[in-house]
Motif scaffolding. Structure first.
Motif, mmCIF file in Angstrom:
data_model
loop_
_atom_site.group_PDB
_atom_site.id
_atom_site.type_symbol
_atom_site.label_atom_id
_atom_site.label_comp_id
_atom_site.label_asym_id
_atom_site.label_seq_id
_atom_site.Cartn_x
_atom_site.Cartn_y
_atom_site.Cartn_z
ATOM 1 N N ILE A 85 0.842 -1.208 0.000
ATOM 2 C CA ILE A 85 0.000 0.000 0.000
ATOM 3 C C ILE A 85 0.873 1.253 0.000
ATOM 4 N N CYS A 86 1.920 1.247 0.788
ATOM 5 C CA CYS A 86 2.830 2.419 0.798
ATOM 6 C C CYS A 86 3.487 2.608 -0.567
ATOM 7 N N ALA A 87 3.884 1.528 -1.203
ATOM 8 C CA ALA A 87 4.506 1.628 -2.530
ATOM 9 C C ALA A 87 3.512 2.159 -3.554
ATOM 10 N N LEU A 88 2.263 1.737 -3.485
ATOM 11 C CA LEU A 88 1.251 2.235 -4.413
ATOM 12 C C LEU A 88 0.972 3.718 -4.190
ATOM 13 N N ASN A 89 0.902 4.131 -2.948
ATOM 14 C CA ASN A 89 0.666 5.542 -2.643
ATOM 15 C C ASN A 89 1.842 6.402 -3.047
ATOM 16 N N GLU A 90 3.045 5.872 -2.953
ATOM 17 C CA GLU A 90 4.243 6.611 -3.306
ATOM 18 C C GLU A 90 4.261 6.965 -4.791
ATOM 19 N N LYS A 91 3.747 6.062 -5.626
ATOM 20 C CA LYS A 91 3.744 6.260 -7.070
ATOM 21 C C LYS A 91 2.765 7.341 -7.491
ATOM 22 N N ALA A 92 1.705 7.553 -6.743
ATOM 23 C CA ALA A 92 0.660 8.516 -7.124
ATOM 24 C C ALA A 92 1.100 9.899 -6.953
#
Length: 92
Positions: A85-92
């Protein structure tokens, strides 16, 4: 009429990603870009931003979804899911 276009696998993946982000099929994306006027932007929808909710609810939903399919203890899943989840949020 049919027009064939050859692209590399990386180019196809890029076009797939662009189409998915815009919520349209790849074929429609290509058609819009090919038929657009020279030096004019193609008439395709803007990229839709993806919002991943923050907080415990998204973590709990993800853990529940994984638990429905796999028999992995929740205590082992939580750090893994939090990292994703942190990795997905980081990309946004």
């Amino acid at each position: 009429m049919r027009i064939d276009v050859r692209v590399t696998e990386q180019e196809r993946d890029f076009l797939n990603t662009q189409a998915i982000q815009r919520g349209i099929p790849r074929q429609e994306l290509l058609r819009a870009r090919v038929l657009s006027e020279a030096n004019q932007p193609a008439p395709v929808p803007e990229i839709k931003r993806v919002h991943y909710s923050k907080g415990r609810a998204s973590i709990d939903r993800a853990i529940a979804a994984v638990n429905r399919r796999y028999s992995i203890p929740s205590k082992q899943l939580e750090p893994l899911i939090c990292t994703v989840i942190c990795a997905l949020n980081e990309k946004a």
